[in-house]
Design a protein around this motif. Structure first.
Motif, mmCIF file in Angstrom:
data_model
loop_
_atom_site.group_PDB
_atom_site.id
_atom_site.type_symbol
_atom_site.label_atom_id
_atom_site.label_comp_id
_atom_site.label_asym_id
_atom_site.label_seq_id
_atom_site.Cartn_x
_atom_site.Cartn_y
_atom_site.Cartn_z
ATOM 1 N N ILE A 85 0.846 -1.187 0.000
ATOM 2 C CA ILE A 85 0.000 0.000 0.000
ATOM 3 C C ILE A 85 0.888 1.246 0.000
ATOM 4 C CG2 ILE A 85 -1.734 1.308 1.277
ATOM 5 C CD1 ILE A 85 -2.699 -1.340 2.460
ATOM 6 N N VAL A 86 0.653 2.132 -0.944
ATOM 7 C CA VAL A 86 1.445 3.362 -1.083
ATOM 8 C C VAL A 86 0.488 4.558 -1.102
ATOM 9 C CG1 VAL A 86 3.038 4.660 -2.549
ATOM 10 C CG2 VAL A 86 3.263 2.183 -2.346
ATOM 11 N N ARG A 87 0.878 5.617 -0.411
ATOM 12 C CA ARG A 87 0.059 6.829 -0.363
ATOM 13 C C ARG A 87 0.895 8.039 -0.794
ATOM 14 N NH1 ARG A 87 -1.119 3.777 4.004
ATOM 15 N NH2 ARG A 87 0.533 4.772 5.229
ATOM 16 N N LEU A 88 0.255 8.946 -1.507
ATOM 17 C CA LEU A 88 0.911 10.177 -1.941
ATOM 18 C C LEU A 88 0.003 11.352 -1.586
ATOM 19 C CD1 LEU A 88 2.794 10.905 -5.186
ATOM 20 C CD2 LEU A 88 0.815 12.317 -4.639
ATOM 21 N N THR A 89 0.590 12.396 -0.984
ATOM 22 C CA THR A 89 -0.193 13.567 -0.583
ATOM 23 C C THR A 89 0.545 14.837 -0.985
ATOM 24 O OG1 THR A 89 -1.005 12.357 1.355
ATOM 25 C CG2 THR A 89 -1.349 14.734 1.328
ATOM 26 N N GLY A 90 -0.148 15.738 -1.688
ATOM 27 C CA GLY A 90 0.503 16.971 -2.101
ATOM 28 C C GLY A 90 -0.445 17.892 -2.825
ATOM 29 N N LYS A 91 0.080 18.631 -3.792
ATOM 30 C CA LYS A 91 -0.694 19.627 -4.518
ATOM 31 C C LYS A 91 -0.440 19.475 -6.007
ATOM 32 C CE LYS A 91 -1.438 24.644 -4.797
ATOM 33 N NZ LYS A 91 -1.016 25.973 -4.275
ATOM 34 N N ARG A 92 -1.479 19.663 -6.806
ATOM 35 C CA ARG A 92 -1.352 19.609 -8.255
ATOM 36 C C ARG A 92 -0.372 20.674 -8.711
ATOM 37 N NH1 ARG A 92 -0.642 18.427 -13.021
ATOM 38 N NH2 ARG A 92 -2.292 18.306 -14.587
ATOM 39 N N GLY A 93 0.541 20.309 -9.594
ATOM 40 C CA GLY A 93 1.575 21.222 -10.043
ATOM 41 C C GLY A 93 2.835 21.140 -9.221
ATOM 42 N N GLU A 94 2.782 20.405 -8.102
ATOM 43 C CA GLU A 94 3.943 20.246 -7.224
ATOM 44 C C GLU A 94 4.138 18.767 -6.890
ATOM 45 O OE1 GLU A 94 3.353 22.774 -3.839
ATOM 46 O OE2 GLU A 94 3.076 24.582 -5.059
ATOM 47 N N LEU A 95 3.992 17.928 -7.915
ATOM 48 C CA LEU A 95 4.041 16.486 -7.723
ATOM 49 C C LEU A 95 5.369 16.012 -7.137
ATOM 50 C CD1 LEU A 95 2.613 13.752 -8.137
ATOM 51 C CD2 LEU A 95 3.593 13.695 -10.440
ATOM 52 N N LYS A 96 6.459 16.626 -7.555
ATOM 53 C CA LYS A 96 7.772 16.154 -7.135
ATOM 54 C C LYS A 96 8.073 16.438 -5.663
ATOM 55 C CE LYS A 96 9.852 15.968 -11.699
ATOM 56 N NZ LYS A 96 10.968 16.378 -12.583
ATOM 57 N N THR A 97 7.273 17.287 -5.031
ATOM 58 C CA THR A 97 7.469 17.550 -3.605
ATOM 59 C C THR A 97 6.382 16.899 -2.757
ATOM 60 O OG1 THR A 97 6.245 19.653 -3.757
ATOM 61 C CG2 THR A 97 8.643 19.737 -4.048
ATOM 62 N N ALA A 98 5.474 16.154 -3.395
ATOM 63 C CA ALA A 98 4.420 15.463 -2.652
ATOM 64 C C ALA A 98 5.034 14.399 -1.741
ATOM 65 C CB ALA A 98 3.425 14.820 -3.617
ATOM 66 N N VAL A 99 4.386 14.155 -0.615
ATOM 67 C CA VAL A 99 4.880 13.177 0.358
ATOM 68 C C VAL A 99 4.418 11.783 -0.046
ATOM 69 C CG1 VAL A 99 4.811 12.430 2.769
ATOM 70 C CG2 VAL A 99 4.864 14.879 2.219
ATOM 71 N N VAL A 100 5.360 10.844 -0.152
ATOM 72 C CA VAL A 100 5.059 9.462 -0.498
ATOM 73 C C VAL A 100 5.352 8.589 0.714
ATOM 74 C CG1 VAL A 100 5.550 7.546 -2.058
ATOM 75 C CG2 VAL A 100 5.712 9.895 -2.887
ATOM 76 N N SER A 101 4.410 7.720 1.073
ATOM 77 C CA SER A 101 4.609 6.877 2.254
ATOM 78 C C SER A 101 3.941 5.521 2.059
ATOM 79 C CB SER A 101 4.031 7.560 3.502
ATOM 80 O OG SER A 101 2.635 7.767 3.353
ATOM 81 N N GLY A 102 4.295 4.570 2.922
ATOM 82 C CA GLY A 102 3.713 3.237 2.886
ATOM 83 C C GLY A 102 4.198 2.423 4.059
#
Length: 237
Positions: free
Chosen positions: A97-114
């Motif tokens: 299970i993988v989760r990503l949280t952030g803002k559109r246009g700033e995908l590369k700084t979104a937080v990825v966790s699992g």
């Protein structure tokens, strides 16, 4: 009626579940009609000879994949096609299970966790790499270089600033040195990590004559060896 031994059923279940990925993401300002695609970096995959490709369900600033990967390795998450402000991010993915949280246009700084070990290691390694001050300076240098070229519409604007070119060369070398330092230190401190083939393949591919390279290859875990980066490395090694 044939009776299938219990251990075969258990083995089959484990093998099947090991391929399943559940990927959920929340991106503020994500529009409902935006395409979100997960794709394999390799030219071909093991899915009947076709390139691995899946599309997420998008709604309410969120997207979701529930799919089977052909194996652990490097994948690209693409948000938006041409005309939709496209952006992408390279990720190391496996089952779980993988989760990503952030803002559109700033995908590369979104937080990825699992919760899986490989994802915790990938997150930790990425945070270490991205926290280095030298990479911030390198981005600033790059932005300045683009502005200098834009001032003349050619490389002339960049080349005429000799002092800036010297700073650019220095920062670029510092960034390369820091990248190697972090990758080597990670391998030494985490010799059994499942992401080590990815680290070697991505950051140390040109260091294969280094004695440390051979030692790191010999320490790769079974999961790392079975990953796509691991297979590409071991075929060469």
């Amino acid at each position: 009626m044939k009776i299938i031994p219990l251990f075969i059923l258990v083995l089959t279940a484990i093998t099947t579940n090991a391929q399943e990925l559940e990927f959920t993401g929340e991106l503020k300002d994500l529009q409902p009609g935006t395409k979100v695609i997960l794709t394999d970096l390799r030219p071909r995959s093991d899915l009947k000879g076709k390139r691995f490709h899946d599309t997420a369900v998008v709604s309410n600033d969120a997207f979701r994949f529930k799919t089977k990967l052909p194996g652990a390795g490097i994948y690209v998450l693409r948000v938006g096609l041409i005309g939709q402000n496209p952006e992408h991010r390279t990720l190391y993915l496996d089952a779980g299970i993988v989760r990503l949280t952030g803002k559109r246009g700033e995908l590369k700084t979104a937080v990825v966790s699992g919760n899986d070990g490989y994802m915790k290691d990938y997150t930790r390694f990425t945070e270490i790499m991205e926290s280095q001050e030298v990479f911030g300076r390198k981005k600033a240098i790059y932005d300045t270089a683009m502005a200098l070229m834009a001032s003349t519409g050619s490389y002339e604007g960049l080349f005429k600033d000799k002092a800036f070119l010297e700073r650019e060369t220095k920062v670029d070398q510092e960034a390369r040195d820091k990248t190697l330092e972090i990758a080597w230190r990670w391998l030494e401190e985490n010799p059994a990590s499942d992401i080590n083939a990815y680290v070697i393949y991505t950051y140390l591919a040109r260091q294969d004559e280094d004695k440390r390279y051979k030692a790191a290859m010999e320490k790769l875990s079974p999961s790392a060896r079975k990953s796509f980066p691991g297979k590409m490395l071991t075929d060469k090694f």
